[in-house]
Each structure stands twice: as C-alpha cells, then as structure tokens.
Design a protein around this motif. Structure first.
Motif, PDB file in Angstrom:
ATOM      1  N   PRO A 141       0.798  -1.232   0.000  1.00  0.00           N
ATOM      2  CA  PRO A 141       0.000   0.000   0.000  1.00  0.00           C
ATOM      3  C   PRO A 141       0.826   1.275   0.000  1.00  0.00           C
ATOM      4  N   ASP A 142       2.100   1.185   0.408  1.00  0.00           N
ATOM      5  CA  ASP A 142       2.953   2.379   0.428  1.00  0.00           C
ATOM      6  C   ASP A 142       3.756   2.569  -0.856  1.00  0.00           C
ATOM      7  N   ALA A 143       3.600   1.647  -1.804  1.00  0.00           N
ATOM      8  CA  ALA A 143       4.303   1.799  -3.079  1.00  0.00           C
ATOM      9  C   ALA A 143       3.740   3.007  -3.831  1.00  0.00           C
ATOM     10  N   PRO A 144       4.589   3.817  -4.433  1.00  0.00           N
ATOM     11  CA  PRO A 144       4.115   5.037  -5.111  1.00  0.00           C
ATOM     12  C   PRO A 144       2.993   4.791  -6.113  1.00  0.00           C
ATOM     13  N   LYS A 145       3.117   3.766  -6.955  1.00  0.00           N
ATOM     14  CA  LYS A 145       2.081   3.517  -7.962  1.00  0.00           C
ATOM     15  C   LYS A 145       0.811   2.964  -7.330  1.00  0.00           C
ATOM     16  N   GLN A 146       0.937   2.272  -6.212  1.00  0.00           N
ATOM     17  CA  GLN A 146      -0.257   1.791  -5.537  1.00  0.00           C
ATOM     18  C   GLN A 146      -1.034   2.966  -4.947  1.00  0.00           C
ATOM     19  N   LYS A 147      -0.310   3.922  -4.395  1.00  0.00           N
ATOM     20  CA  LYS A 147      -0.952   5.139  -3.888  1.00  0.00           C
ATOM     21  C   LYS A 147      -1.627   5.901  -5.022  1.00  0.00           C
ATOM     22  N   LEU A 148      -0.938   5.966  -6.159  1.00  0.00           N
ATOM     23  CA  LEU A 148      -1.479   6.681  -7.310  1.00  0.00           C
ATOM     24  C   LEU A 148      -2.768   6.028  -7.797  1.00  0.00           C
ATOM     25  N   ALA A 149      -2.843   4.696  -7.699  1.00  0.00           N
ATOM     26  CA  ALA A 149      -4.038   3.981  -8.139  1.00  0.00           C
ATOM     27  C   ALA A 149      -5.228   4.280  -7.235  1.00  0.00           C
ATOM     28  N   GLY A 150      -4.952   4.594  -5.986  1.00  0.00           N
ATOM     29  CA  GLY A 150      -6.033   4.883  -5.056  1.00  0.00           C
ATOM     30  C   GLY A 150      -6.872   3.671  -4.713  1.00  0.00           C
ATOM     31  N   GLN A 151      -6.287   2.488  -4.853  1.00  0.00           N
ATOM     32  CA  GLN A 151      -6.995   1.253  -4.566  1.00  0.00           C
ATOM     33  C   GLN A 151      -6.216   0.428  -3.551  1.00  0.00           C
ATOM     34  N   PRO A 152      -6.909  -0.443  -2.814  1.00  0.00           N
ATOM     35  CA  PRO A 152      -6.192  -1.332  -1.891  1.00  0.00           C
ATOM     36  C   PRO A 152      -5.404  -2.382  -2.661  1.00  0.00           C
ATOM     37  N   VAL A 153      -4.607  -3.159  -1.953  1.00  0.00           N
ATOM     38  CA  VAL A 153      -3.880  -4.267  -2.559  1.00  0.00           C
ATOM     39  C   VAL A 153      -4.860  -5.425  -2.727  1.00  0.00           C
ATOM     40  N   TYR A 154      -5.351  -5.609  -3.952  1.00  0.00           N
ATOM     41  CA  TYR A 154      -6.349  -6.638  -4.227  1.00  0.00           C
ATOM     42  C   TYR A 154      -5.694  -7.990  -4.498  1.00  0.00           C
ATOM     43  N   ALA A 155      -6.364  -9.045  -4.087  1.00  0.00           N
ATOM     44  CA  ALA A 155      -5.906 -10.402  -4.333  1.00  0.00           C
ATOM     45  C   ALA A 155      -7.108 -11.334  -4.259  1.00  0.00           C
TER      46      ALA A 155
ATOM     47  N   GLY B 247      13.022   1.745   4.345  1.00  0.00           N
ATOM     48  CA  GLY B 247      12.962   0.715   5.367  1.00  0.00           C
ATOM     49  C   GLY B 247      12.932  -0.670   4.748  1.00  0.00           C
ATOM     50  N   SER B 248      12.443  -1.623   5.496  1.00  0.00           N
ATOM     51  CA  SER B 248      12.401  -3.001   5.019  1.00  0.00           C
ATOM     52  C   SER B 248      11.021  -3.614   5.241  1.00  0.00           C
ATOM     53  N   PRO B 249       9.998  -3.055   4.612  1.00  0.00           N
ATOM     54  CA  PRO B 249       8.654  -3.614   4.802  1.00  0.00           C
ATOM     55  C   PRO B 249       8.516  -4.960   4.105  1.00  0.00           C
ATOM     56  N   GLY B 250       7.760  -5.861   4.708  1.00  0.00           N
ATOM     57  CA  GLY B 250       7.462  -7.138   4.073  1.00  0.00           C
ATOM     58  C   GLY B 250       6.088  -7.078   3.436  1.00  0.00           C
ATOM     59  N   TYR B 251       5.622  -8.225   2.958  1.00  0.00           N
ATOM     60  CA  TYR B 251       4.297  -8.272   2.352  1.00  0.00           C
ATOM     61  C   TYR B 251       3.219  -8.043   3.400  1.00  0.00           C
ATOM     62  N   VAL B 252       2.102  -7.532   2.967  1.00  0.00           N
ATOM     63  CA  VAL B 252       0.989  -7.225   3.865  1.00  0.00           C
ATOM     64  C   VAL B 252      -0.220  -8.089   3.488  1.00  0.00           C
ATOM     65  N   THR B 253      -1.159  -8.178   4.402  1.00  0.00           N
ATOM     66  CA  THR B 253      -2.394  -8.900   4.107  1.00  0.00           C
ATOM     67  C   THR B 253      -3.211  -8.102   3.100  1.00  0.00           C
ATOM     68  N   SER B 254      -3.533  -8.742   2.004  1.00  0.00           N
ATOM     69  CA  SER B 254      -4.241  -8.065   0.915  1.00  0.00           C
ATOM     70  C   SER B 254      -5.739  -7.992   1.190  1.00  0.00           C
ATOM     71  N   THR B 255      -6.426  -7.263   0.344  1.00  0.00           N
ATOM     72  CA  THR B 255      -7.889  -7.155   0.407  1.00  0.00           C
ATOM     73  C   THR B 255      -8.499  -8.112  -0.607  1.00  0.00           C
ATOM     74  N   GLU B 256      -9.385  -8.987  -0.157  1.00  0.00           N
ATOM     75  CA  GLU B 256     -10.047  -9.904  -1.088  1.00  0.00           C
ATOM     76  C   GLU B 256     -10.954  -9.114  -2.021  1.00  0.00           C
ATOM     77  N   VAL B 257     -10.740  -9.261  -3.303  1.00  0.00           N
ATOM     78  CA  VAL B 257     -11.547  -8.539  -4.275  1.00  0.00           C
ATOM     79  C   VAL B 257     -12.935  -9.181  -4.341  1.00  0.00           C
ATOM     80  N   ASP B 258     -13.966  -8.366  -4.209  1.00  0.00           N
ATOM     81  CA  ASP B 258     -15.333  -8.896  -4.214  1.00  0.00           C
ATOM     82  C   ASP B 258     -15.695  -9.513  -5.554  1.00  0.00           C
ATOM     83  N   ASP B 259     -15.358  -8.808  -6.620  1.00  0.00           N
ATOM     84  CA  ASP B 259     -15.722  -9.250  -7.964  1.00  0.00           C
ATOM     85  C   ASP B 259     -14.464  -9.305  -8.834  1.00  0.00           C
ATOM     86  N   PRO B 260     -13.872 -10.475  -9.022  1.00  0.00           N
ATOM     87  CA  PRO B 260     -12.639 -10.586  -9.805  1.00  0.00           C
ATOM     88  C   PRO B 260     -12.755 -10.101 -11.243  1.00  0.00           C
ATOM     89  N   THR B 261     -13.973  -9.989 -11.772  1.00  0.00           N
ATOM     90  CA  THR B 261     -14.086  -9.493 -13.150  1.00  0.00           C
ATOM     91  C   THR B 261     -13.570  -8.062 -13.268  1.00  0.00           C
TER      92      THR B 261
END
Length: 283
Positions: free
Chosen positions: A14-28, A44-58
């Motif tokens: 979520p702190d990645a520049p392009k992810q911020k630009l997208a204005g969306q959560p980390v979908y998976a 710093g040294s951030p690791g992976y984070v718990t993603s947000t389950e996408v409601d509609d994968p389409t």
C-alpha cells in the motif's frame, strides 16, 4: 515485440508510489499475506501485507483487458503475454494456498483456474490469437506452492483448457533454484519435472520452456520435438551480444550482477549497473 501484462496482486504494497497513485487497496483472491517480501522503492524493510479480497474478480479481468487495449493504442500489434507465473495475480488464483475463496473463483480446480482462463479470453477479444501465457507450476517464488498431486491436477487442467483457446504459445517455467525461497529451513517450491508432467496437455499450441535452459540443451529439446522454442531471460540480460555468441559458439560467461538486479535499495545508485554494463565477446 512481446508485451507482458502483469498484476502483482498480494505482493504489492500500500505504500508503493504507484499503488498510492491507483487509489486502490492491494487486491488479491483472498486476504492471505505472502511470507517474505522486499521493496527496493520503499524506505525501510517492509514485508508483504495482508491483501484485500476482491469482491468481484471481473474488475481485475477488465483491467487486464484495458491494459491490452492501451498497448494496442500505443502501437503494439504483435503479441500480449499474460504473466501467470512467479506468484503474481493469475498464479495466486490458481494456488490453493493463496486462494481460499468459496465462490465460483475458488475451491475446486476448475474454479481456481477460472480467473486465468477468463483473462486469456478477454485479451483474445483485443489481440485475437496473438495472446500467450507464462506459468510456473513449481511455485516457490513469492511464497507459492501446493502439494504435488494438487499441483499436477491444477496445472494440467489449466493448460488443457488454455490449449483449447488457440493461443500464440504456452510458456512453462521449470524448477529454478534462484526462484525458490526458504521458510523454516525448508524450500518452498514443489519440485517436479515440469516438461514431462505437462507436455502431453499442450496439443494445439506451441510450447516454450524457460528457466536455466542453455543453448545446447534447448537445441536438443527443439530438435527432439519436446518443445517449440526456448525463452532466455538472464542470459539475454547479461549478454548484449547473445545472438552473435550463439551464432559463433562463444561461451555465455557473463555472471549476473544479482546485487543490483534484485538487491538495490538506494535510488541514488547508477541504474545502468547490472543491466547494460556487461561485456561483449571478441569475434
């Protein structure tokens, strides 16, 4: 020219520049975090984070299609490659360790394969048969991998169904130690013979093999009819004169600068190092 279309899914941050630009959560597919992680472009040294389950994968399938449309508008007319390997989004839907959904997009082999197959169909609406897919059944990288039988069942089904779509080619990555990771003293990948396991399911499409295939071996595999072509990544990157070396029988002896390729975390570095500074052979 081949354009590879990606969506990294749960291995975004979520702190990645392009992810911020997208204005969306980390979908998976599911809210399941991958172990490990390293982000060169985040302090710093951030690791992976718990993603947000996408409601509609389409929604995500439509993003792949929009990316293909944009690529075509930009002038790419030849081919689009769906990156379905290395623990990114398509792979996350395929793997039961990252996809724990209970709707039509998860659970059974058929349901877990649905996202990738529907993505390929969507891209064919844009590029016709000039669409292909890259797969890494062994997993490993980005905390991916299922038990062997489940792996065989999942990828044999996906490859069989993808083969019916009249793609440009199907690319399989075999086991490659550099793409494996270790957790709790154990290697993550599900090691097995990828070519032998899945070759019978590729009947209508061309089959390419990737991951550590050297020229002589690749030549023998093509001549024997086991594959139609070889994909070279690291050797291409580290040898700017790769074609000439192959033509003249020169050794591929440039060692990849892995520190700069995968380990850089200082944006003030000279970004040419590790990419365009490899030596050329004498002919």
């Amino acid at each position: 020219m081949y354009c590879q279309l990606w969506h990294v899914g749960r291995v975004a941050h979520p702190d990645a520049p392009k992810q911020k630009l997208a204005g969306q959560p980390v979908y998976a597919p599911s809210a399941v975090a991958a172990r490990g992680g390293k982000f060169r472009h985040i302090p710093g040294s951030p690791g992976y984070v718990t993603s947000t389950e996408v409601d509609d994968p389409t929604i995500l399938i439509n993003q792949f299609k929009e990316a293909a449309i944009n690529a075509k508008k930009a002038g790419l007319m030849e081919l689009n490659v769906v990156h379905g390997a290395n623990g990114y989004l398509v792979h996350q839907f395929l793997d039961s360790t990252s996809n724990i959904r209970t709707d039509k997009w998860g659970g059974s082999v058929e349901n877990r394969c649905r996202f990738g197959l529907e993505t390929l169909k969507a891209l064919k609406e844009v590029f016709g048969n000039n669409v292909s897919v890259k797969l890494s059944p062994c997993g490993g990288y980005n905390d991916m991998g299922m038990p062997l039988q489940e792996t065989l069942d999942t990828f044999s089904h996906f490859i069989s169904e993808a083969d019916k779509l009249e793609l440009s080619y199907i690319c399989l990555l075999r086991y490659y130690p550099m793409l494996d990771v270790e957790f709790d003293g154990k290697k993550r990948a599900t090691q097995h013979d990828v070519l032998t396991s899945y070759r019978p399911y590729v009947k209508a499409n061309k089959l390419f093999l990737n991951a550590g295939v050297q020229p002589k071996e690749g030549e023998q595999l093509v001549e024997s009819g086991k594959i139609d072509g070889v994909v070279m990544g690291i050797n291409w990157l580290t040898h700017p004169d790769l074609i000439k070396r192959l033509q003249h029988g020169k050794r591929l002896d440039n060692v990849p600068d892995m520190i700069h390729l995968y380990g850089r975390n200082d944006r003030s570095d000279d970004w040419r190092i590790g990419y365009v500074d490899y030596s050329v052979a004498v002919y």
